[in-house]
Design a protein around this motif. Structure first.
Motif, PDB file in Angstrom:
ATOM      1  N   ASP A 172       7.141  69.982  -1.815  1.00 16.63           N
ATOM      2  CA  ASP A 172       5.949  70.236  -2.629  1.00 16.63           C
ATOM      3  C   ASP A 172       6.216  69.866  -4.094  1.00 16.63           C
ATOM      4  O   ASP A 172       7.362  69.779  -4.548  1.00 16.63           O
ATOM      5  CB  ASP A 172       5.518  71.698  -2.507  1.00 16.63           C
ATOM      6  N   LYS A 173       5.128  69.644  -4.814  1.00 17.13           N
ATOM      7  CA  LYS A 173       5.196  69.084  -6.165  1.00 17.13           C
ATOM      8  C   LYS A 173       6.029  69.947  -7.114  1.00 17.13           C
ATOM      9  O   LYS A 173       6.911  69.435  -7.819  1.00 17.13           O
ATOM     10  CB  LYS A 173       3.772  68.919  -6.720  1.00 17.13           C
ATOM     11  N   ASP A 174       5.778  71.258  -7.131  1.00 14.61           N
ATOM     12  CA  ASP A 174       6.454  72.116  -8.113  1.00 14.61           C
ATOM     13  C   ASP A 174       7.948  72.170  -7.868  1.00 14.61           C
ATOM     14  O   ASP A 174       8.760  72.102  -8.803  1.00 14.61           O
ATOM     15  CB  ASP A 174       5.858  73.526  -8.065  1.00 14.61           C
ATOM     16  N   ASN A 175       8.360  72.314  -6.588  1.00 13.43           N
ATOM     17  CA  ASN A 175       9.799  72.387  -6.281  1.00 13.43           C
ATOM     18  C   ASN A 175      10.512  71.080  -6.641  1.00 13.43           C
ATOM     19  O   ASN A 175      11.617  71.095  -7.194  1.00 13.43           O
ATOM     20  CB  ASN A 175      10.016  72.705  -4.792  1.00 13.43           C
TER      21      ASN A 175
ATOM     22  N   GLN B   8       9.556  68.882  -8.873  1.00 11.04           N
ATOM     23  CA  GLN B   8       9.593  68.756 -10.329  1.00 11.04           C
ATOM     24  C   GLN B   8      10.696  69.631 -10.919  1.00 11.04           C
ATOM     25  O   GLN B   8      11.418  69.204 -11.831  1.00 11.04           O
ATOM     26  CB  GLN B   8       8.227  69.135 -10.913  1.00 11.04           C
ATOM     27  N   ASP B   9      10.848  70.867 -10.376  1.00 11.49           N
ATOM     28  CA  ASP B   9      11.903  71.761 -10.871  1.00 11.49           C
ATOM     29  C   ASP B   9      13.278  71.176 -10.606  1.00 11.49           C
ATOM     30  O   ASP B   9      14.181  71.254 -11.455  1.00 11.49           O
ATOM     31  CB  ASP B   9      11.779  73.140 -10.208  1.00 11.49           C
TER      32      ASP B   9
ATOM     33  N   GLU C 239      14.015  68.426 -13.072  1.00 12.16           N
ATOM     34  CA  GLU C 239      14.324  68.959 -14.397  1.00 12.16           C
ATOM     35  C   GLU C 239      15.740  69.535 -14.431  1.00 12.16           C
ATOM     36  O   GLU C 239      16.485  69.307 -15.400  1.00 12.16           O
ATOM     37  CB  GLU C 239      13.308  70.034 -14.769  1.00 12.16           C
TER      38      GLU C 239
ATOM     39  N   ILE D 105       6.651  65.944 -16.073  1.00 12.03           N
ATOM     40  CA  ILE D 105       5.498  65.969 -15.172  1.00 12.03           C
ATOM     41  C   ILE D 105       5.788  65.013 -14.021  1.00 12.03           C
ATOM     42  O   ILE D 105       6.288  63.905 -14.214  1.00 12.03           O
ATOM     43  CB  ILE D 105       4.187  65.580 -15.899  1.00 12.03           C
ATOM     44  N   TYR D 106       5.504  65.484 -12.804  1.00 11.52           N
ATOM     45  CA  TYR D 106       5.744  64.692 -11.599  1.00 11.52           C
ATOM     46  C   TYR D 106       4.403  64.433 -10.910  1.00 11.52           C
ATOM     47  O   TYR D 106       3.589  65.339 -10.742  1.00 11.52           O
ATOM     48  CB  TYR D 106       6.703  65.432 -10.668  1.00 11.52           C
ATOM     49  N   ASN D 107       4.171  63.168 -10.530  1.00 12.33           N
ATOM     50  CA  ASN D 107       2.948  62.784  -9.833  1.00 12.33           C
ATOM     51  C   ASN D 107       3.326  62.294  -8.429  1.00 12.33           C
ATOM     52  O   ASN D 107       3.947  61.232  -8.282  1.00 12.33           O
ATOM     53  CB  ASN D 107       2.224  61.666 -10.599  1.00 12.33           C
TER      54      ASN D 107
END
Length: 372
Positions: free
Chosen positions: A322-325, A327-328, A331, A348-350
């Motif tokens: 998933d996007k949030d994981n 992106q984390d 980072e 920011i990840y797209n």
């Protein structure tokens, strides 16, 4: 023959001999005269030949001299003609330049007239409150207006933008290019690429005062927008206030001002010359400021290639969580100095199959630098 006859014969012969001698002498004298005459004639002929030869020589020399003089005269005439032609061409060129200068002077006069009109107004820029906070900057004597850049960057799917606090960290990430990122039990490889934009490096604008519009500033903040527009419409449509029939009114939210357009192009100047106007809002009056409205267009613009020094584009990111994981995890990976990273300011990840628009604002200068 008798002696007397012999004597007669002898006398006759003697007379005949004398006659012959005389005749010979006569012929001799005639011959000598002829010879003398021939000599005179020969001398005359020789003299005539000499003078004829001299005449021919002088005639030849005169002819050569005349031809040379004619050649010189022809060359002189040709040079004078060329000079005249050059003078005519130069005169034509000067006439053309004079015409161009006249046209340029007319253009400059027109521009000067427009600039003069603009100098007669206090300002066409909405009033903003400013304060001096003790900072200084070199070259502050040069008056200029700054335009803050705001660039909208369309992101492709499967990419990420990451901004580091230090530009040296971003450069190190770009130099490494390929990065292996650990995502749980699997590893993905992403590529680091620079972000480049085409941005204006020089902008020149031609402005002129609009004859049918005014800019109204210093509006009451406590009044609703529609009420402000209605009150301004009523006030500036009345002839006793110097106004006229209003064609349109528009609120400029970014500056908190209102643009009013009149049907007649003779109304705006009188209102802007007065500047301060008391407009009724219920039982109280509020003083608003009217300034000319400037129309402008870009007359010259130069662009250059600009690269973000602290932001890096990451590409080749698969859609495996998933996007949030994801992106984390990105980072965390790029924050570690062991991976060549450093402190992350923003990310920011797209994901693949999605679209996103990233907004790039002006990069704030470091705190240790002075600014105005």
């Amino acid at each position: 023959m008798s002696a007397e006859d012999f004597r007669i014969v002898a006398e006759d012969e003697s007379l005949s001999c004398q006659d012959s001698v005389l005749e010979i002498k006569k012929y001799k004298a005639h011959y000598e005269a002829i010879m003398k005459e021939q000599k005179i004639l020969k001398d005359g002929i020789d003299n005539n030949n000499y003078y004829a030869k001299e005449f021919k020589q002088r005639a030849y020399e005169k002819k050569v001299s005349s031809e040379e003089e004619n050649n010189k005269r022809s060359k002189t005439i040709q040079r004078e003609k060329e000079k005249c032609r050059a003078v005519l061409e130069e005169n034509t060129k000067l006439q053309n330049e004079i015409q161009k200068m006249r046209e340029e002077m007319q253009r400059l006069d027109c521009k000067n007239s427009n600039l003069k009109k603009q100098t007669e107004i206090s300002t066409a820029v909405p009033e903003r409150k400013v304060v001096f906070r003790g900072n200084t900057q070199e070259g502050a004597h040069a008056v200029s207006f700054d335009v803050n850049p705001r660039i909208v960057y369309p992101m492709e799917g499967g990419t990420a933008l990451i901004t580091f606090e230090e530009k040296d960290v971003a450069q190190k990430i770009l130099n490494l290019k390929d990065h292996s990122v650990q995502l749980g039990d699997c590893t993905i490889t992403v590529q680091a690429k620079p972000i480049q934009f085409l941005v204006p490096s020089y902008v020149e604008m031609e402005t002129q005062v609009c004859p049918r519009r005014i800019l109204v500033s210093n509006l009451p903040k406590e009044e609703p927008e529609e009420r402000v527009l209605d009150k301004l419409d009523i006030h500036f449509s009345r002839s006793r206030n110097g106004g006229g029939e209003v064609e349109d009114r528009e609120m400029l939210h970014d500056s908190g001002t209102v643009v009013i357009t009149f049907i007649d192009d003779k109304i705006a100047k009188g209102l802007s010359d007065k500047q301060d106007h008391d407009v009724e809002f219920g039982k109280k009056k509020h003083k608003v400021k009217v300034t000319p409205f400037l129309n402008g267009e870009i007359s010259q613009m130069k662009i250059c290639n600009s690269e973000c020094t602290r932001t890096v584009l990451l590409t080749g990111i698969p859609d495996i969580m998933d996007k949030d994981n994801l992106q984390d995890n990105l980072e965390i990976h790029f924050q570690k100095s062991a991976n060549g990273g450093g402190e992350v300011e923003g990310i920011i990840y797209n994901p693949l199959g999605h679209t996103a628009l990233a907004l790039f604002d002006e990069d704030s200068p470091p705190d240790n630098q002075s600014e105005s």
